[in-house]
Every structure is written in C-alpha cells, then in structure tokens.
Design an enzyme around this catalytic site. Structure first.
Site, short mmCIF file in Angstrom:
data_model
loop_
_atom_site.label_atom_id
_atom_site.label_comp_id
_atom_site.label_asym_id
_atom_site.label_seq_id
_atom_site.Cartn_x
_atom_site.Cartn_y
_atom_site.Cartn_z
N HIS A 105 44.10 38.52 31.08
CA HIS A 105 45.48 38.04 30.92
C HIS A 105 45.60 36.58 31.41
CE1 HIS A 105 46.66 42.52 31.52
NE2 HIS A 105 46.84 42.24 30.24
N LYS A 140 54.01 55.38 30.10
CA LYS A 140 53.34 56.24 31.10
C LYS A 140 53.73 55.72 32.48
CE LYS A 140 49.85 55.00 28.84
NZ LYS A 140 48.60 54.34 28.83
N ARG A 145 41.08 41.11 21.91
CA ARG A 145 39.75 41.16 22.50
C ARG A 145 38.70 41.53 21.47
NH1 ARG A 145 41.84 45.16 27.02
NH2 ARG A 145 42.74 45.85 25.04
N SER A 176 43.40 46.77 31.56
CA SER A 176 44.08 47.27 32.76
C SER A 176 43.70 48.74 32.98
CB SER A 176 45.60 47.15 32.59
OG SER A 176 45.96 45.81 32.43
#
Ligand code: PNS
Length: 167
Positions: A19, A43, A92, A130
């Site tokens: 990031h 979540k 990515r 993450s």
C-alpha cells in the site's frame, strides 16, 4: 488548471508496504492523494477504523500531499465529496484483475466523471496482502520488511493481547 485529487480507498487491515509503495507512486502524480479507510469492513477487522486511521496518519505524517480520511457508503459519492476525479487501486497480479475490473466498471457506471487508475507495486511486494500478513503473524511468523514498523509493533501487541485474553 485545478488540482487533481486522487483517493486511494481500502480496508487497510493492516496497511502493508505494498500500500505504501502505491501511495508513494501516486503522490508523485497527483496534487493530493487521500488514503481513504473503509470504516465498515464486511468481515470483523483485526484493527478498528480509528486504529487503522491512526497507523496511516503516523506512517504518512511527513508526506506533504498525502492525507488520511475515513469513508463509508458508496465510494463514488465519497470521491465526489472530496472533489476527487481519480480512484487509485493497486494491481498485484492477474488474480486481482477480475474483482478490480468489476469495481472499476461499476464505479464508472455510477459516476462516469471519476476515473479508476491502476498502479503496480514494486515486485518485492507483489505477493503481499493484508490477509496473508495477518495469517503469518497469527501463526507466529515474521512479516518484517513487508509492513511499516508501526504495523509490525501493533500486530505484535494485538497478538499478545489476544493470547493474554485466552490464557
Ligand atoms: O482494500 P479492499 O478491501 O480491497 O478495498 C475495497 C474497497 C474499499 C475499495 C471497496 O470495498 C469499496 O469501494 N467499498 C465501498 C462500497 C461501494 O462503493 N461499492 C460499490 C462500488 S463497487
């Protein structure tokens, strides 16, 4: 010409060096880039929204054209409220593409004036997410070099706090 404001939205649970790399690249192209932390992650997040914001504010404290903010609801409405004409997203690998394409096209349909721009992080971070960072730390592995130092510290504190609660 008026300034070009970009937003870089995400859950940032937690912020990774991938990031940070994207924000560094974006900060060279846009007059202002707003790191926009999604408050209500679907979540249960590991870090609360205020914790995610505090971490990002510490990491980007010396960056003149980077600011940190929160948002909830429709991203394009938030972008308009910030007078942002660009949404920055990192890509990515091919596996990111489908989800990102769907979001970009949905956002374009909702607000044709806001353009999504994709940037690739340095290849060093192309496998960092993450989710994997949280998994590695939960299982006792090191994420040194993959996240900012403050994130590494906070992850350790969270793990200790959870282990103490369970003891
Ligand atoms: O870091 P993430 O979790 O991949 O970021 C996803 C994010 C925050 C960009 C996405 O969930 C989002 O834009 N949420 C806002 C809700 C919205 O506007 N949805 C409709 C357009 S796709």
């Amino acid at each position: 010409m008026s300034e070009v404001v970009a937003i870089y939205p995400g859950s940032f649970d937690p912020l990774t060096n991938g990031h940070v790399d994207i924000i560094h690249r974006g900060s060279r192209f846009f007059d202002r880039i707003v790191v926009s932390v999604l408050v209500n992650v679907e979540k249960a997040p590991l870090f609360t929204a205020p914790e995610r914001v505090a971490i990002a504010r510490e990491v980007f404290s010396g960056w003149a054209n980077v600011e940190v903010d929160t948002f909830d609801g429709l991203l394009v409405e938030y972008a308009q409220s910030k007078h942002a004409s660009v949404i920055v997203r990192g890509l990515r690998a091919v596996s990111d593409f489908e989800y990102e394409m769907q979001m970009a096209l949905m956002n374009r349909r909702l607000s044709p004036d806001v353009e999504t721009i994709f940037m690739m992080p340095a290849e060093t971070y192309s496998y960092v997410s993450s989710r994997l960072v949280k998994e590695v730390v939960a299982l006792g592995g090191s994420v040194h070099g993959l996240v900012p130092e403050i994130v590494e510290r906070r992850l350790r504190e969270k793990k200790l706090a959870r282990e103490t609660l369970r003891a």
